[in-house]
Write an enzyme that holds these catalytic residues in place. Structure first.
Site, PDB file in Angstrom:
ATOM      1  N   TYR A 136      75.918  41.451  49.506  1.00 36.01           N
ATOM      2  CA  TYR A 136      74.741  41.972  49.227  1.00 36.01           C
ATOM      3  C   TYR A 136      74.373  43.065  48.426  1.00 36.01           C
ATOM      4  CZ  TYR A 136      69.835  43.096  50.310  1.00 36.01           C
ATOM      5  OH  TYR A 136      68.645  44.191  49.450  1.00 36.01           O
TER       6      TYR A 136
ATOM      7  N   GLY B 283      57.276  38.931  53.963  1.00 36.72           N
ATOM      8  CA  GLY B 283      57.503  40.578  53.843  1.00 36.72           C
ATOM      9  C   GLY B 283      56.929  41.331  53.039  1.00 36.72           C
ATOM     10  N   ILE B 284      57.825  42.023  52.301  1.00 32.33           N
ATOM     11  CA  ILE B 284      57.473  42.715  50.897  1.00 32.33           C
ATOM     12  C   ILE B 284      56.793  42.178  49.816  1.00 32.33           C
ATOM     13  CG2 ILE B 284      58.236  44.123  48.568  1.00 32.33           C
ATOM     14  CD1 ILE B 284      60.607  45.369  50.912  1.00 32.33           C
ATOM     15  N   GLY B 285      57.525  40.721  49.999  1.00 34.01           N
ATOM     16  CA  GLY B 285      56.652  39.912  48.888  1.00 34.01           C
ATOM     17  C   GLY B 285      55.174  39.091  49.402  1.00 34.01           C
TER      18      GLY B 285
ATOM     19  N   SER C  34      67.223  47.322  46.008  1.00 37.73           N
ATOM     20  CA  SER C  34      67.363  48.362  47.534  1.00 37.73           C
ATOM     21  C   SER C  34      68.052  49.210  47.583  1.00 37.73           C
ATOM     22  CB  SER C  34      68.212  47.173  48.406  1.00 37.73           C
ATOM     23  OG  SER C  34      68.528  47.610  49.473  1.00 37.73           O
TER      24      SER C  34
ATOM     25  N   SER D  55      56.557  34.293  50.851  1.00 37.05           N
ATOM     26  CA  SER D  55      56.428  34.136  51.906  1.00 37.05           C
ATOM     27  C   SER D  55      55.848  34.593  52.878  1.00 37.05           C
ATOM     28  CB  SER D  55      56.904  33.011  52.278  1.00 37.05           C
ATOM     29  OG  SER D  55      58.249  32.934  52.482  1.00 37.05           O
TER      30      SER D  55
ATOM     31  N   LEU E 144      53.501  37.476  38.129  1.00 35.79           N
ATOM     32  CA  LEU E 144      54.726  36.708  39.126  1.00 35.79           C
ATOM     33  C   LEU E 144      54.780  37.118  39.759  1.00 35.79           C
ATOM     34  CD1 LEU E 144      55.466  33.030  37.991  1.00 35.79           C
ATOM     35  CD2 LEU E 144      56.975  34.567  39.323  1.00 35.79           C
ATOM     36  N   ILE E 145      54.976  36.657  40.820  1.00 36.52           N
ATOM     37  CA  ILE E 145      55.760  37.826  42.269  1.00 36.52           C
ATOM     38  C   ILE E 145      56.933  36.136  42.843  1.00 36.52           C
ATOM     39  CG2 ILE E 145      56.046  39.222  43.730  1.00 36.52           C
ATOM     40  CD1 ILE E 145      52.978  40.065  43.484  1.00 36.52           C
TER      41      ILE E 145
END
Length: 281
Positions: free
Chosen positions: A154, A15-17, A141, A13, A8-9
């Site tokens: 962030y 980018g990296i995912g 990150s 929607s 499960l990720i």
């Protein structure tokens, strides 16, 4: 026959995912690609079709700030597929600003998505991952190792993720669950675009921080001009899923490795301060 492993990720929607979901499906995993708004699944579904893995990508709604929704999603996945072998915590939200001109609520909002969302999904997934002797992979990150100007909220969240996962890893290992943190640097994705920054307005409102912010934004534009692609940044995620013994921490590029190494060897903090201080002058 052995059932395909299920991963499960979160945050798939773009980018990296999105790239990770295609990568895991290509590697043979049943991929539960989750996102807060499934109306934004078009790019993922098109990429899956083009890669010939549409039959291994299943889109589900998951908002990492909704505890009841997290539980319902995981229970449905396990009920349908019989197992959960891995979790990839990828969902996140950028935030640019400095605290005097922002609010504590801004910081809380960044923490909710980037830290508490990771904690909540990991907690809900762990019973299933214990049963499967599975893995937790979290997209952190380089901002979780090096604090960066105008990224206070962030980076605070990403530092928290690093501390949480580093502390969890030895405990999870006692029950057969591996934990890995993946640290990207600049990635050419919609993550930054989704900030929707009005740069002229931001600079006009910056007051005494205006010169520093202008210097920081100029440096950031330059760094993203040479950014990795999402597909490149997703490779270590797939590698961590399939490695016999995944590392706890892995960077996605040589630049990221060199950048993180600065802080790991910086006992008094002077090297990082000299580096990031040059970004705002």
């Amino acid at each position: 026959m052995t059932s395909p492993k299920t991963v499960l990720i979160t945050g798939t929607s773009s980018g990296i995912g999105l790239a990770a979901a295609i990568g895991t499906a290509r590697a043979g995993w049943t991929t539960i690609a989750t996102m807060r708004d499934t109306g934004k699944a078009g790019a993922l579904l098109q990429a899956a079709a083009e890669a010939g893995v549409a039959d291994r990508v299943q889109v589900e709604r998951l908002d990492v700030t909704d505890p009841a929704g997290i539980t319902a999603c995981l229970e449905a996945v396990v009920a349908e597929h019989g197992r959960l072998d891995a979790l990839v915590n990828n969902a996140g939200a950028a935030h640019v600003g400095t605290i005097e001109q922002g609010s504590v609520d801004d910081v809380r909002a960044a923490m909710e998505v980037n830290f508490f969302g990771v904690v909540a999904v990991t907690r809900a997934a762990l019973p299933h991952l214990r049963a499967a002797k599975g893995r937790v992979i979290t997209v952190g990150s380089v901002g979780g190792a090096v604090g960066q100007p105008f990224n206070e909220a962030y980076c605070a969240a990403k530092f928290a993720v690093e501390g949480f996962m580093q502390s969890l890893a030895p405990v999870a290992a006692t029950v057969g669950v591996d934990v890995t943190v993946v640290e990207p640097g600049a990635v050419a994705s919609e993550f930054v675009a989704n900030l929707g920054l009005d740069v002229p307005a931001l600079l006009a409102a910056a007051g005494p921080y205006g010169p520093a912010l202008e210097a920081y934004l100029a440096r950031t534009r330059q760094s993203f001009a040479a950014a990795q692609t999402p597909a490149e940044a997703a490779v270590p995620i797939v590698d961590a899923l399939t490695a016999a013994r995944p590392p706890f921490r892995v960077q996605t590029s040589q630049w990221a490795r060199d950048f993180v190494a600065t802080t790991l060897a910086d006992l008094d903090g002077s090297a990082v301060q000299a580096l990031t201080g040059s970004w705002v002058r």
